[in-house]
Design an enzyme around this catalytic site. Structure first.
Site, PDB file in Angstrom:
ATOM      1  CB  CYS A 248      -0.990  -0.040   1.157  1.00 52.33           C
ATOM      2  SG  CYS A 248      -2.417   1.057   0.942  1.00 52.33           S
ATOM      3  CG  HIS A 333      -4.274  -3.862   2.760  1.00 48.58           C
ATOM      4  ND1 HIS A 333      -3.533  -3.388   3.823  1.00 48.58           N
ATOM      5  CD2 HIS A 333      -4.667  -2.764   2.063  1.00 48.58           C
ATOM      6  CE1 HIS A 333      -3.494  -2.068   3.787  1.00 48.58           C
ATOM      7  NE2 HIS A 333      -4.179  -1.672   2.726  1.00 48.58           N
ATOM      8  CD  GLU A 335      -2.632  -6.288   5.482  1.00 46.64           C
ATOM      9  OE1 GLU A 335      -3.233  -5.207   5.549  1.00 46.64           O
ATOM     10  OE2 GLU A 335      -1.880  -6.580   4.520  1.00 46.64           O
TER      11      GLU A 335
END
Length: 361
Positions: A248, A333, A335
């Site tokens: 990001c 993202h 995660e």
């Protein structure tokens, strides 16, 4: 209590006050996730913004503090169609109303969030005010809204001092906290890495002096071009031979540090259902995203980096692979909190890149 959302184009929405009783001016953005509102609230990337949730019912499973992505909520305000006052979940620690009040986050409920989202999509992201002042004066407020900027928010959300999460296999990863979500460090630690988290203002020399096996650049808030000093330090990390993975804001800053450019999108990508295509395989992954800026693919030097992922919906850049370097970066993202876990394999790719580098050292 009545509350009002006032946009800089003069549009006014009337609803009901929720959360802390205070007035705020902020950038108004929308998130399309159906769940994960706590992860959204506690994502430091939302610092300087007020978030409109497009899903109509928010708060039905309450607040499960174990799921927080940082130590507190960072968004300026919260905008919903309907706020659930009676959550139902065995893990619930408190209501969302109590959470907003306890953390000083004001909000508004009962407005037409679909209409608000259409305005932001058609006219682009704009600033707004959440207020309970029924005697508001548009002529006074609108100039203030137009003048608002998020400013340098990375320094506000980063950690105060470095700390370490212990893994099992001994790989040392340095995580530069630009506004990191906790699950980035947890994802690395779960794969056996000893993760040392550094404040965003840490110099490259200090990070490299600790001799990490790999470096992670996290997500974060604001305009990447505001991070001038951080960009200079990331350039020094780029010039080292340490493998780097960036997410990001970290992805954008690495691009800027190596001569590329970024620009602000009309209304950004925020949600848990954005399709991205891996250009090396042609495979499409569903990703979680939260960004308002993007790397300009027209200004990429292929001698430095080449596109690795692209957004299927609008063709914008979603990742880069750096030529002749053990560096890759993504805009989305992996995660995955909130959002799908399709791209979690990128952490495995990072660790394999580190090990491959060690084998050839």
């Amino acid at each position: 209590m009545r509350a009002f959302l006032i946009l800089e184009d003069g549009t006014v929405f009337e609803g009901t006050h929720i959360g802390a009783r205070r007035e705020i001016i902020s950038e108004i953005v929308f998130n399309t996730s159906m769940a994960g509102y706590l992860e959204v609230l506690t994502d430091p990337s939302y610092a300087g913004q007020a978030v409109c949730m497009t899903y109509p019912l928010i708060g039905n499973y309450g607040i499960c503090t174990e799921d927080m992505e940082s130590r507190k909520p960072w968004c300026d305000g919260f905008i919903v169609r309907e706020l659930s006052r009676l959550p139902s979940n065995f893990r619930c620690d408190m209501t969302i109303q109590q959470f907003l009040e306890d953390n000083g986050v004001p909000g508004i409920a009962g407005i037409d969030t679909r209409a608000l989202t259409r305005i932001l999509r058609e006219k682009g992201t704009m600033n707004g005010m959440i207020t309970t002042d029924e005697a508001y004066d548009l002529d006074t407020i609108i100039p203030k809204l137009k003048a608002y900027t998020t400013g340098k928010v990375v320094e506000r959300v980063t950690c105060g001092e470095k700390y370490t999460l212990q893994g099992e296999k001994g790989l040392k990863v340095a995580l530069l906290d630009l506004g990191t979500k906790d699950n980035i460090a947890r994802s690395l630690a779960a794969r056996g890495c000893d993760v040392t988290v550094y404040p965003a203002t840490t110099t490259a020399a200090e990070i490299l002096a600790d001799q990490p096996d790999g470096i992670m650049l996290s997500n974060g808030p604001g305009d990447p071009k505001e991070c001038t000093i951080i960009i200079e330090e990331i350039r020094k990390l780029y010039e080292s031979d340490v493998p780097i993975f960036a997410i990001c804001l970290g992805h954008q800053l690495m691009a800027l540090a190596t001569g590329a450019d970024t620009f602000k999108m009309k209304y950004g990508h925020r949600g848990g259902n954005h399709p991205v295509k891996d250009l090396s395989t042609g495979r499409v992954y569903i990703s979680s995203q939260n960004h308002g800026y993007v790397v300009d693919m027209d200004k990429l030097d292929p001698k430095v980096a080449v596109p690795a992922f692209v957004n299927v919906n609008d063709g914008t850049n979603e990742g880069l692979s750096y030529t002749g370097k053990n560096i890759f970066t993504v805009q989305f993202h992996p995660e995955a909190c909130p959002g799908p876990q399709d791209s979690g394999f990128l952490f495995d790719r990072f660790i394999e890149m580190i090990k491959e580098g060690q084998r050839h050292a």
